[in-house]
Design a protein around this motif. Structure first.
Motif, PDB file in Angstrom:
ATOM      1  N   GLN A  60       0.832  -1.205   0.000  1.00  0.00           N
ATOM      2  CA  GLN A  60       0.000   0.000   0.000  1.00  0.00           C
ATOM      3  C   GLN A  60       0.873   1.263   0.000  1.00  0.00           C
ATOM      4  N   ALA A  61       1.979   1.206   0.745  1.00  0.00           N
ATOM      5  CA  ALA A  61       2.877   2.359   0.807  1.00  0.00           C
ATOM      6  C   ALA A  61       3.535   2.603  -0.542  1.00  0.00           C
ATOM      7  N   ILE A  62       3.974   1.511  -1.194  1.00  0.00           N
ATOM      8  CA  ILE A  62       4.623   1.657  -2.495  1.00  0.00           C
ATOM      9  C   ILE A  62       3.615   2.158  -3.533  1.00  0.00           C
ATOM     10  N   GLU A  63       2.370   1.661  -3.453  1.00  0.00           N
ATOM     11  CA  GLU A  63       1.339   2.135  -4.390  1.00  0.00           C
ATOM     12  C   GLU A  63       1.081   3.633  -4.179  1.00  0.00           C
ATOM     13  N   LYS A 112       1.932   6.542  -6.941  1.00  0.00           N
ATOM     14  CA  LYS A 112       0.922   7.489  -7.453  1.00  0.00           C
ATOM     15  C   LYS A 112       1.386   8.926  -7.234  1.00  0.00           C
ATOM     16  N   TYR A 113       1.955   9.167  -6.057  1.00  0.00           N
ATOM     17  CA  TYR A 113       2.447  10.509  -5.747  1.00  0.00           C
ATOM     18  C   TYR A 113       3.561  10.902  -6.716  1.00  0.00           C
ATOM     19  N   LEU A 114       4.463   9.926  -7.002  1.00  0.00           N
ATOM     20  CA  LEU A 114       5.594  10.204  -7.894  1.00  0.00           C
ATOM     21  C   LEU A 114       5.108  10.521  -9.313  1.00  0.00           C
ATOM     22  N   VAL A 125      -4.170  12.100  -3.333  1.00  0.00           N
ATOM     23  CA  VAL A 125      -4.050  12.445  -1.913  1.00  0.00           C
ATOM     24  C   VAL A 125      -4.500  11.307  -0.979  1.00  0.00           C
ATOM     25  N   PRO A 126      -5.721  10.742  -1.135  1.00  0.00           N
ATOM     26  CA  PRO A 126      -6.131   9.697  -0.184  1.00  0.00           C
ATOM     27  C   PRO A 126      -5.228   8.472  -0.214  1.00  0.00           C
ATOM     28  N   ASP A 127      -4.790   8.055  -1.401  1.00  0.00           N
ATOM     29  CA  ASP A 127      -3.921   6.872  -1.475  1.00  0.00           C
ATOM     30  C   ASP A 127      -2.577   7.139  -0.816  1.00  0.00           C
ATOM     31  N   ALA A 128      -2.020   8.321  -1.069  1.00  0.00           N
ATOM     32  CA  ALA A 128      -0.707   8.647  -0.500  1.00  0.00           C
ATOM     33  C   ALA A 128      -0.794   8.750   1.019  1.00  0.00           C
ATOM     34  N   TYR A 129      -1.824   9.433   1.520  1.00  0.00           N
ATOM     35  CA  TYR A 129      -1.940   9.623   2.970  1.00  0.00           C
ATOM     36  C   TYR A 129      -2.253   8.298   3.669  1.00  0.00           C
ATOM     37  N   THR A 130      -3.026   7.432   3.016  1.00  0.00           N
ATOM     38  CA  THR A 130      -3.384   6.161   3.639  1.00  0.00           C
ATOM     39  C   THR A 130      -2.215   5.186   3.596  1.00  0.00           C
ATOM     40  N   GLY A 131      -1.461   5.198   2.483  1.00  0.00           N
ATOM     41  CA  GLY A 131      -0.366   4.246   2.323  1.00  0.00           C
ATOM     42  C   GLY A 131       0.852   4.582   3.162  1.00  0.00           C
ATOM     43  N   ALA A 132       1.057   5.861   3.434  1.00  0.00           N
ATOM     44  CA  ALA A 132       2.274   6.273   4.148  1.00  0.00           C
ATOM     45  C   ALA A 132       2.207   5.880   5.618  1.00  0.00           C
ATOM     46  N   GLN A 135     -16.254   8.223   3.709  1.00  0.00           N
ATOM     47  CA  GLN A 135     -15.084   7.371   3.991  1.00  0.00           C
ATOM     48  C   GLN A 135     -15.311   6.431   5.163  1.00  0.00           C
ATOM     49  N   ARG A 136     -14.671   5.241   5.079  1.00  0.00           N
ATOM     50  CA  ARG A 136     -14.765   4.242   6.142  1.00  0.00           C
ATOM     51  C   ARG A 136     -13.414   4.059   6.839  1.00  0.00           C
ATOM     52  N   ASP A 137     -12.450   4.900   6.500  1.00  0.00           N
ATOM     53  CA  ASP A 137     -11.129   4.806   7.111  1.00  0.00           C
ATOM     54  C   ASP A 137     -10.729   6.208   7.578  1.00  0.00           C
ATOM     55  N   ALA A 138     -10.228   6.288   8.810  1.00  0.00           N
ATOM     56  CA  ALA A 138      -9.940   7.604   9.394  1.00  0.00           C
ATOM     57  C   ALA A 138      -8.896   8.375   8.578  1.00  0.00           C
ATOM     58  N   LYS A 139      -7.853   7.673   8.072  1.00  0.00           N
ATOM     59  CA  LYS A 139      -6.807   8.376   7.323  1.00  0.00           C
ATOM     60  C   LYS A 139      -7.336   8.907   5.993  1.00  0.00           C
ATOM     61  N   ARG A 140      -8.206   8.109   5.339  1.00  0.00           N
ATOM     62  CA  ARG A 140      -8.786   8.595   4.076  1.00  0.00           C
ATOM     63  C   ARG A 140      -9.707   9.789   4.351  1.00  0.00           C
ATOM     64  N   MET A 141     -10.445   9.718   5.456  1.00  0.00           N
ATOM     65  CA  MET A 141     -11.343  10.825   5.798  1.00  0.00           C
ATOM     66  C   MET A 141     -10.530  12.100   6.051  1.00  0.00           C
ATOM     67  N   LEU A 142      -9.420  11.951   6.773  1.00  0.00           N
ATOM     68  CA  LEU A 142      -8.578  13.125   7.039  1.00  0.00           C
ATOM     69  C   LEU A 142      -7.930  13.653   5.758  1.00  0.00           C
ATOM     70  N   ALA A 143      -7.631  12.729   4.824  1.00  0.00           N
ATOM     71  CA  ALA A 143      -7.058  13.148   3.542  1.00  0.00           C
ATOM     72  C   ALA A 143      -8.051  14.033   2.786  1.00  0.00           C
ATOM     73  N   TYR A 144      -9.309  13.580   2.712  1.00  0.00           N
ATOM     74  CA  TYR A 144     -10.321  14.398   2.022  1.00  0.00           C
ATOM     75  C   TYR A 144     -10.592  15.694   2.787  1.00  0.00           C
ATOM     76  N   SER A 145     -10.512  15.613   4.115  1.00  0.00           N
ATOM     77  CA  SER A 145     -10.680  16.828   4.908  1.00  0.00           C
ATOM     78  C   SER A 145      -9.594  17.841   4.543  1.00  0.00           C
ATOM     79  N   SER A 146      -8.365  17.344   4.333  1.00  0.00           N
ATOM     80  CA  SER A 146      -7.268  18.247   3.948  1.00  0.00           C
ATOM     81  C   SER A 146      -7.533  18.878   2.591  1.00  0.00           C
ATOM     82  N   VAL A 147      -8.054  18.067   1.651  1.00  0.00           N
ATOM     83  CA  VAL A 147      -8.391  18.612   0.330  1.00  0.00           C
ATOM     84  C   VAL A 147      -9.380  19.760   0.496  1.00  0.00           C
ATOM     85  N   SER A 148     -10.344  19.557   1.386  1.00  0.00           N
ATOM     86  CA  SER A 148     -11.366  20.578   1.610  1.00  0.00           C
ATOM     87  C   SER A 148     -10.770  21.832   2.272  1.00  0.00           C
TER      88      SER A 148
END
Lengths: 479, 159
Positions: free
Chosen positions: A160-163, A167-169, A233-240, A297-310
């Motif tokens: 997940q981190a590499i994915e 994506k970020y790269l 953003v959600p994939d990067a924040y969740t994978g890291a 969102q059903r995952d706290a990190k993904r929810m926070l990622a979208y919150s950051s976008v907002s």
């Protein structure tokens, strides 16, 4: 002083990697923590002492040749204005909050050393972005932030981190092409790389000049994760690793994208009305899309990622509104969101340690065993949602007033409604995670320890302190 | 002029190969080739500053990071099937035609480019050391970050 922000982390990086093997990781972490703390303190002192000059922040300094003293010795020119100080202060505070969490979540000494080394490079990139005086240097330092962030995301090694990192790269590569194409067109039409060339190109640069400004801004919007360039953003924040997510959401993504947009908007205050209007639209779109996506969102990190976008949408919308209240609201929201989001990611790291997951459906009733994590999470969430008297309330209030005063009443109402959506998904998260009935089969969770609690408490104090002191702080800037 | 045209033509061919090829590793190598040729084109056109950055970051660091990530992934076996290859190639057949048409069309278009003052005179040394020392420092940091990344990714491997 400006040079110290870029040069000192470089010496710390060299020193930490030259020490005997056993001492490297602890010294690297200690030095990095001390640098972040010193940076936050220095920026705060400078910010308070120069508070009255906020209006000058819009002035675009020329990319002049180096002067005397240290400047002549180093051979480059840096600028320290109020926006630089806001970014440097935010980086310092976020770093102080993130480092103890990172130390606690990483057990391997080699990984700790790599993390601290990359963080120092990231810090130099962030400070450089805040201090440089021309477009090409801005691009170079944005790349430093991007590449060090990519490695920080992927260093977890999980698929997940590499994915997320990949994506970020890729997206970062696309953004780089846009930035370079914009710089090329601006050089072609304006003949120089100063921030002032953006205003000239937007005003009198013709079609190619305006295209250059648009491409440059699009590159920055991609790096900053604004809608419609937000899907990495959600994939990067969740994978890291969660400490890295805290760093990214708190400051790294903001420095590489949002701060660049700040420079573009400030430069365009002397022209480029249509582009500024478009940036307000992008800001509002990010606010709305991020808020609705956060609800689902059903995952706290993904929810926070979208919150950051907002939330970054508020910064750009307020700034592009173009009056003093908008500038002030954007700067305050830049800092407030950095503090609250990095704290929430730190809390999620604590929850992950307690329950083994950041999923919203795999926890419940954690409030009893983790009262401090629950309490500080509530404070940060309410601040992001814009509830008084917390710091996010004042920043959002100023942004909404600025939008209203500049004739964007519809946007102002939309921003308020989106804040209610933000409140809704944060309440849902807290209800499910902290206050719902716990599964009796699951072992009761306990707090993660001082490494998680002290940063959470310290960042909450900053959040509440800024909130309660905002009338005084705003008074310092608006005289 | 002739050299620039040849370099740009080979660059376009390498870019096409990058898009069309089925193997991610070859695509990353194609990307590196594009960056090298772009750096050569920038040198021949006198844009030394851009050329050096393109060569070190675009042709050096970024492809290495791509290759390091690709080396951590597993290849999907079905990609090797001849039918997959045929479908994949069919998808991209308009691309070279579009590129050729765009190239021909651009030779007839007069771009309204204002003549702007030139960047500082002098060779790469003068440009970098005299006026872009901060960027040189930044580039050193990028290379260190990339090197750390390669060490981390290759040392740890996928989990």
């Amino acid at each position: 002083m400006a040079y110290a922000f870029v040069i000192l982390p470089f010496f710390a990086l060299i020193l930490a990697n030259l020490l005997p093997r056993r001492a490297r990781a602890p010294v690297a972490f200690g030095l990095t923590f001390a640098l972040f703390l010193a940076q936050a303190a220095a920026a705060l002192v400078l910010l308070v002492s120069r508070a009255g000059g906020l209006a000058e922040a819009g002035a675009v300094a020329p990319s002049g040749s180096p002067g005397a003293g240290l400047e002549a010795l180093l051979g480059f020119h840096l600028r320290l204005d109020l926006w630089s100080l806001v970014a440097i202060l935010s980086a310092g505070v976020v770093g102080v909050g993130v480092l103890p969490v990172a130390w606690s979540t990483m057990r391997d000494e080699g990984r700790r050393l790599t993390f601290a080394s990359l963080l120092l490079i990231n810090l130099m990139g962030i400070d450089g972005v805040a201090l440089v005086t021309d477009l090409f240097s801005l691009y170079v330092f944005i790349e430093i932030v991007s590449i060090s962030t990519y490695v920080l995301i992927a260093m977890g090694g999980e698929a997940q981190a590499i994915e997320g990192g990949f994506k970020y790269l890729v997206l970062s590569g696309v953004a780089t092409v846009l930035l370079l194409a914009g710089i090329a067109l601006l050089t072609l039409t304006e003949g120089d790389l100063s921030f002032a060339s953006l205003a000239r190109a937007a005003g009198t640069g013709g079609g190619l000049g305006r295209l250059g400004v648009i491409l440059f801004a699009a590159g920055l919007l991609t790096k900053g994760g604004f809608v419609p360039f937000h899907w990495w953003v959600p994939d990067a924040y969740t994978g890291a690793p969660t400490a890295v997510s805290a760093l990214m959401a708190g400051i790294a993504t903001k420095a590489s994208g949002t701060f660049g947009i700040v420079r573009v908007v400030l430069a365009l205050s002397q022209g480029g009305g249509a582009i500024r209007e478009a940036l307000i639209g992008v800001g509002i779109l990010s606010i709305v899309v991020g808020a609705f996506a956060g609800l689902a969102q059903r995952d706290a990190k993904r929810m926070l990622a979208y919150s950051s976008v907002s939330q970054v949408g508020y910064i750009v919308a307020g700034l592009a509104a173009g009056n003093l209240l908008g500038l002030l609201g954007a700067a305050l929201h830049f800092f407030s969101h950095a503090v609250c989001t990095s704290q929430l990611f730190g809390n999620v790291a604590s929850l992950e340690r307690a329950t083994g997951s950041s999923g919203l459906d795999r926890s419940g009733g954690l409030g009893k065993g983790m009262p401090i994590t629950a309490g500080t999470s509530v404070l940060a969430s309410l601040s992001i949602a814009g509830l008084p008297p917390l710091s996010g309330f004042w920043s959002k209030l100023l942004v909404v007033i600025a939008l209203w005063q500049t004739g964007h009443q519809g946007y102002a109402v939309t921003a308020v409604v989106a804040s209610l959506l933000t409140l809704a998904y944060f309440i849902g998260w807290h209800r499910r995670t902290f206050w719902a009935n716990a599964d009796p089969a699951v072992r009761p969770a306990v707090e993660g320890g001082a490494a998680f609690l002290l940063p959470a408490i310290a960042l909450s104090v900053v959040n509440v302190g800024i909130g309660l002191g905002s009338p005084f702080i705003i008074g310092l800037f608006v005289r | 002029m002739a050299l620039t045209v040849i370099v740009l033509s080979v660059m376009v061919a390498a870019a096409l190969w990058s898009v069309v090829t089925l193997t991610m590793l070859r695509a990353a190598i194609g990307l590196a080739l594009v960056s090298v040729l772009l750096a050569v084109a920038l040198f021949t056109l006198g844009a030394t500053l851009a050329a050096v950055f393109e060569l070190s970051i675009g042709a050096g660091l970024i492809p290495v990071l791509f290759v390091s990530v690709v080396s951590l992934t597993r290849r999907q076996q079905q990609e090797e099937h001849p039918l997959v290859r045929r479908i994949h190639l069919r998808r991209f057949w308009p691309l070279p035609i579009l590129l050729l048409a765009a190239g021909i069309a651009l030779t007839f278009v007069h771009l309204p480019i204002a003549v702007a003052p030139a960047l500082p005179e002098g060779g790469p040394r003068a440009i970098f050391w005299a006026s872009r020392r901060l960027d040189l420092f930044g580039q050193v940091l990028i290379v260190i970050a990339g090197a750390l990344g390669i060490v981390v990714l290759f040392k740890e491997g996928p989990k």
